[in-house]
Scaffold this motif. Structure first.
Motif, mmCIF file in Angstrom:
data_model
loop_
_atom_site.group_PDB
_atom_site.id
_atom_site.type_symbol
_atom_site.label_atom_id
_atom_site.label_comp_id
_atom_site.label_asym_id
_atom_site.label_seq_id
_atom_site.Cartn_x
_atom_site.Cartn_y
_atom_site.Cartn_z
ATOM 1 N N LEU B 362 0.823 -1.209 0.000
ATOM 2 C CA LEU B 362 0.000 0.000 0.000
ATOM 3 C C LEU B 362 0.861 1.264 0.000
ATOM 4 C CD1 LEU B 362 -2.907 -0.936 2.425
ATOM 5 C CD2 LEU B 362 -3.087 -0.364 0.011
ATOM 6 N N VAL B 363 1.990 1.218 0.714
ATOM 7 C CA VAL B 363 2.899 2.371 0.704
ATOM 8 C C VAL B 363 3.407 2.602 -0.717
ATOM 9 C CG1 VAL B 363 5.161 3.213 1.484
ATOM 10 C CG2 VAL B 363 3.588 2.205 3.128
ATOM 11 N N SER B 364 3.732 1.515 -1.414
ATOM 12 C CA SER B 364 4.193 1.646 -2.810
ATOM 13 C C SER B 364 3.103 2.270 -3.668
ATOM 14 C CB SER B 364 4.572 0.276 -3.365
ATOM 15 O OG SER B 364 5.524 -0.325 -2.533
ATOM 16 N N ALA B 365 1.849 1.829 -3.451
ATOM 17 C CA ALA B 365 0.729 2.386 -4.220
ATOM 18 C C ALA B 365 0.572 3.874 -3.938
ATOM 19 C CB ALA B 365 -0.558 1.643 -3.876
ATOM 20 N N ALA B 366 0.686 4.237 -2.644
ATOM 21 C CA ALA B 366 0.546 5.653 -2.266
ATOM 22 C C ALA B 366 1.675 6.479 -2.875
ATOM 23 C CB ALA B 366 0.538 5.797 -0.747
ATOM 24 N N LEU B 367 2.885 5.921 -2.885
ATOM 25 C CA LEU B 367 4.019 6.646 -3.468
ATOM 26 C C LEU B 367 3.814 6.836 -4.970
ATOM 27 C CD1 LEU B 367 7.102 5.093 -1.615
ATOM 28 C CD2 LEU B 367 6.044 7.323 -1.271
ATOM 29 N N ALA B 368 3.318 5.793 -5.628
ATOM 30 C CA ALA B 368 3.065 5.892 -7.072
ATOM 31 C C ALA B 368 1.986 6.945 -7.338
ATOM 32 C CB ALA B 368 2.633 4.532 -7.603
ATOM 33 N N TRP B 369 0.967 6.962 -6.462
ATOM 34 C CA TRP B 369 -0.109 7.948 -6.591
ATOM 35 C C TRP B 369 0.461 9.363 -6.435
ATOM 36 C CZ3 TRP B 369 -5.404 5.811 -4.967
ATOM 37 C CH2 TRP B 369 -6.428 6.598 -5.499
ATOM 38 N N GLY B 370 1.350 9.526 -5.432
ATOM 39 C CA GLY B 370 1.984 10.822 -5.202
ATOM 40 C C GLY B 370 2.809 11.242 -6.415
ATOM 41 N N ALA B 371 3.521 10.270 -6.988
ATOM 42 C CA ALA B 371 4.342 10.574 -8.170
ATOM 43 C C ALA B 371 3.451 10.995 -9.342
ATOM 44 C CB ALA B 371 5.168 9.351 -8.552
ATOM 45 N N PHE B 372 2.291 10.343 -9.459
ATOM 46 C CA PHE B 372 1.327 10.704 -10.495
ATOM 47 C C PHE B 372 0.881 12.165 -10.317
ATOM 48 C CE2 PHE B 372 -3.238 11.036 -11.517
ATOM 49 C CZ PHE B 372 -3.167 10.884 -12.895
ATOM 50 N N PHE B 376 1.889 14.486 -13.332
ATOM 51 C CA PHE B 376 0.790 14.706 -14.270
ATOM 52 C C PHE B 376 -0.232 15.751 -13.805
ATOM 53 C CE2 PHE B 376 2.389 10.488 -15.257
ATOM 54 C CZ PHE B 376 2.543 10.579 -16.630
ATOM 55 N N VAL B 377 -0.544 15.748 -12.510
ATOM 56 C CA VAL B 377 -1.589 16.679 -12.040
ATOM 57 C C VAL B 377 -1.019 18.082 -11.885
ATOM 58 C CG1 VAL B 377 -3.225 17.182 -10.183
ATOM 59 C CG2 VAL B 377 -2.813 14.817 -10.891
ATOM 60 N N ARG B 378 0.203 18.201 -11.342
ATOM 61 C CA ARG B 378 0.768 19.516 -11.046
ATOM 62 C C ARG B 378 0.825 20.429 -12.280
ATOM 63 N NH1 ARG B 378 6.705 20.576 -8.607
ATOM 64 N NH2 ARG B 378 7.201 19.686 -10.622
ATOM 65 N N PRO B 379 1.306 19.943 -13.431
ATOM 66 C CA PRO B 379 1.359 20.852 -14.585
ATOM 67 C C PRO B 379 -0.022 21.258 -15.106
ATOM 68 C CG PRO B 379 2.761 18.920 -14.911
ATOM 69 C CD PRO B 379 1.900 18.648 -13.749
ATOM 70 N N ARG B 380 -1.053 20.438 -14.795
ATOM 71 C CA ARG B 380 -2.392 20.730 -15.348
ATOM 72 C C ARG B 380 -3.391 21.056 -14.225
ATOM 73 N NH1 ARG B 380 -0.057 16.183 -17.153
ATOM 74 N NH2 ARG B 380 0.424 16.022 -19.373
ATOM 75 N N LEU B 381 -2.910 21.637 -13.179
ATOM 76 C CA LEU B 381 -3.731 21.801 -11.970
ATOM 77 C C LEU B 381 -5.018 22.594 -12.230
ATOM 78 C CD1 LEU B 381 -3.327 20.766 -9.153
ATOM 79 C CD2 LEU B 381 -2.357 22.952 -8.504
ATOM 80 N N GLU B 382 -4.902 23.697 -12.970
ATOM 81 C CA GLU B 382 -6.079 24.537 -13.212
ATOM 82 C C GLU B 382 -7.096 23.842 -14.119
ATOM 83 O OE1 GLU B 382 -3.111 26.021 -12.979
ATOM 84 O OE2 GLU B 382 -3.542 27.266 -11.236
ATOM 85 N N ARG B 383 -6.592 22.958 -15.002
ATOM 86 C CA ARG B 383 -7.489 22.343 -15.992
ATOM 87 C C ARG B 383 -8.055 20.999 -15.512
ATOM 88 N NH1 ARG B 383 -3.523 21.543 -20.275
ATOM 89 N NH2 ARG B 383 -1.982 22.299 -18.822
ATOM 90 N N THR B 384 -7.566 20.524 -14.388
ATOM 91 C CA THR B 384 -7.980 19.198 -13.919
ATOM 92 C C THR B 384 -9.148 19.324 -12.947
ATOM 93 O OG1 THR B 384 -5.697 18.537 -14.085
ATOM 94 C CG2 THR B 384 -7.137 17.067 -12.870
ATOM 95 N N GLY B 385 -10.291 18.757 -13.300
ATOM 96 C CA GLY B 385 -11.454 18.845 -12.443
ATOM 97 C C GLY B 385 -11.502 17.762 -11.370
ATOM 98 N N TRP B 386 -10.701 16.722 -11.559
ATOM 99 C CA TRP B 386 -10.794 15.582 -10.635
ATOM 100 C C TRP B 386 -9.623 15.531 -9.642
ATOM 101 C CZ3 TRP B 386 -6.312 13.304 -11.962
ATOM 102 C CH2 TRP B 386 -5.862 13.460 -13.283
#
Lengths: 193, 435
Positions: B362-372, B376-386
């Motif tokens: 689960l820690v690995s999953a959380a780390l992968a989620w954080g990396a995502f 991916f989310v940080r550069p598109r923060l304003e355009r991401t609704g989810w």
């Protein structure tokens, strides 16, 4: 550990201070009393600190689960009531419903006193006082309730203040196993003073 | 002068004080956890009121559950109850006592003593079964409340700017306040559950059970007292910060909360037989975890709905803090794992190792989620609704990790279980049980 009556006397001093602050406010009127801003915080902060001071009693007094829970309940409602009144005095809280926190404190305190006393009224002085205090808090809850509904009523304000003075007198009367009205159950142990 | 007098009065009212019961055990022989070189001849209990001795008023068990005491009776003084003992060999013994007080309530208690060996804590008395699944859930709630409080404070001080919108400030205080109150409540529940296990009493009789041996005679109880008192001061400081609007007061609040969180590291199973460095690593692991999880909660629950204008800034600043927290978390976690599971095969052969394996997954999953989020989310923060839903998802995984951490804290690592012969393990192999 100090004897229980010493702890009760300590808290009696707190309740007496509360009662006198509120009585002064009731006598001179809220506008006069609050001409100095800090006075508005006086009784709520006293109540809050008394709640904070009750936690050590809860934590160190673990000779029965019931007493531990009762002291925890008192600590919590005193902190809650003090915090709510401080919030109202500072303007951080605006809903008058927060004034019901002190009503809740009275009801919880009274109920916990009655529930945690395991003996009958006349078993010993402290048992008598626990019953008397419990019913006093429950009956006197009408004063903070009236004060919440009619903030300018001198009757409710005075009754609220005098309830604390009465509680202080009762707590000052506390002695461990001294007889009540000349009667002492032989099961209660030897009077030690 | 008047203000000084007033302040003195208020401090005097807040001064810690104790209180005694209306009826309680005043003295006992043997004493709590007393070590004898020669076996005692009897057990004597002295109460502050007259009590009636019951047939099982005093029952003494050895580690296998064999009763080594004879029937109890009142002493010459009606306030005393005594039970003669058989000649007992070297070992640890459990005293379970019950007495009928004059108000018809049965008061009860348990404690231990040792003959030519140290007595175990009352929580490892004969009959105590150790932490249950309910206790795992309670400890998880404790971790979650700690995350709300410590993580929230850390987020407010390290991530958010000094001045924030009123709606966000209100949400921050609500979430951290829930955390502080939750810690105190869940702590009390955990203490009562552990005491209930030691006393082996149904709830009705537990109300009159003497908890003082658990409170004062165990690391768990001492930590409970220190942490309860500490977190009431944390709650008071938090309230004061809200009332006065002074952000600076949150610094001592956070430091005090982190200091008292160490009670978990100093009182858990992991603390027994471990060095100060191990306990420090445990505390660092816990602190980093709650700061990380609490920060995620603040982002998802407070910043996103209450301060849309601050989303980007808060997200980016938390993204800079999170790797530091995760580095501490992983480094301390790896060190503790190697220490507690010296053989790699323990990961799939021992129950402790299996739970740890799931946690690592689960820690690995959380780390992968954080990396995502980072890539991916940080550069598109304003355009991401989810983005908020994604943060909630990562937070849920982190909360599940805390649940597994709670199970691991309550469990014994395989090397420790093999090293120590506990009374609890003897109980499971014993055919008889206490009443």
């Amino acid at each position: 550990m100090p004897p229980p009556e010493h702890v009760h006397w300590l808290f009696a001093s707190g309740f007496l201070a509360l009662g006198l602050f509120l009585l002064a406010e009731a006598v001179v009127g809220r506008e006069v009393w609050r001409k100095r801003r800090w006075r508005a915080y006086l009784w709520p902060s006293t109540m809050f600190l008394m709640g904070l001071g009750m936690w050590p009693v809860m934590a160190f007094f673990t000779s029965s689960t019931l007493h531990m829970l009762a002291h925890g309940a008192w600590a919590e409602v005193m902190m809650l009531a003090g915090a709510a009144e401080l919030g109202l005095a500072s303007g951080k809280l605006r809903s008058p419903l927060w004034r019901l926190a002190i009503v809740l404190a009275f009801v919880v305190t009274g109920a916990a006193l009655l529930v945690h006393e395991q003996n009958d009224w006349f078993f010993q002085r402290s048992a008598f006082l626990h019953h008397l205090l419990g019913w006093t808090f429950l009956v006197a809850a009408v004063f903070p309730l009236g004060r919440a509904l009619r903030p300018r009523s001198a009757v409710f304000a005075s009754g609220f203040a005098l309830a604390f003075v009465a509680v202080a007198v009762m707590l000052y009367s506390d002695r461990d196993v001294a007889p009540v009205f000349g009667h002492l159950s032989p099961m209660a142990g030897e009077p030690h003073r | 002068m008047r203000r000084a007098l007033l302040l003195g009065l208020l401090v005097a009212l807040a001064w810690p004080a104790g209180a005694l019961a209306h009826a309680r055990l005043k003295a006992e022989h043997p004493q709590f956890r007393e070590r004898f070189e020669a076996a005692p001849a009897r057990v004597v209990l002295r109460f502050d009121q007259a009590v009636d001795a019951l047939a099982n008023s005093i029952v003494v068990y050895d580690t296998r559950g064999k009763i080594v005491s004879r029937p109890a009776r009142n002493g010459a003084d009606p306030r005393t109850v005594l039970a003669p003992l058989q000649r007992v060999p070297r070992g640890a013994y459990t005293v379970r006592w019950h007495a009928l007080s004059s108000d018809s309530h049965v008061v009860s208690g348990v404690y231990t003593f040792g003959v030519r060996m140290n007595a175990p804590p009352p929580t490892e008395a004969y009959g105590a079964s150790g932490p249950t699944r309910s206790e795992d859930v309670v400890r998880w709630l404790y971790f979650a409340a700690l995350a709300l409080l410590v993580g929230g404070l850390g987020f407010r001080l390290l991530v958010l700017p000094r001045s924030i919108p009123e709606a966000l400030e209100r949400r921050f205080y609500i979430v951290t306040g829930i955390g502080a109150v939750g810690i105190i409540h869940v702590g009390i529940a955990a203490f009562i559950m552990r005491s209930e296990d030691a006393l082996q009493l149904p709830f009705g009789r537990l109300l009159y059970g003497d908890l003082s041996p658990v409170a004062t005679g165990t690391r768990f109880g001492q930590a409970f007292i220190a942490m309860t008192l500490g977190f009431t001061w944390v709650l008071a400081l938090l309230f004061l910060a809200w009332l006065t609007g002074r952000r600076a007061l949150l610094w001592p609040t956070l430091l005090l909360a982190l200091v008292f969180a160490s009670g978990l590291s100093l009182s858990g199973h992991s603390a027994v037989d471990s060095s100060w460095f191990t306990q420090l690593a445990d505390w660092a692991h816990l602190s980093a975890a709650v700061l990380w999880v609490g920060g995620l909660v603040q982002l998802a629950v407070c910043v996103w709905p209450a301060a849309p204008g601050l989303r980007r800034e808060a997200f980016l600043r938390f993204a800079r803090l999170a790797p530091v927290l995760i580095a501490v978390l992983v480094a301390a976690g790896v060190y503790l794992s190697i220490l507690r599971l010296p053989r790699l095969s323990d990961l799939w052969t021992a129950g402790y190792g299996q739970v740890l394996l799931v946690k690592l997954g689960l820690v690995s999953a959380a780390l992968a989620w954080g990396a995502f989020h980072h890539l991916f989310v940080r550069p598109r923060l304003e355009r991401t609704g989810w983005a908020r839903r994604s943060l909630v998802g990562e937070g849920a995984v982190a909360m599940t990790i805390l649940l597994l951490a709670a199970i691991l804290v309550n469990a014994k690592p395989p090397d420790q279980a093999a090293r120590r012969t506990s009374l609890v393990s003897n109980v499971s192999s014993s055919p008889s049980n206490p009443p």
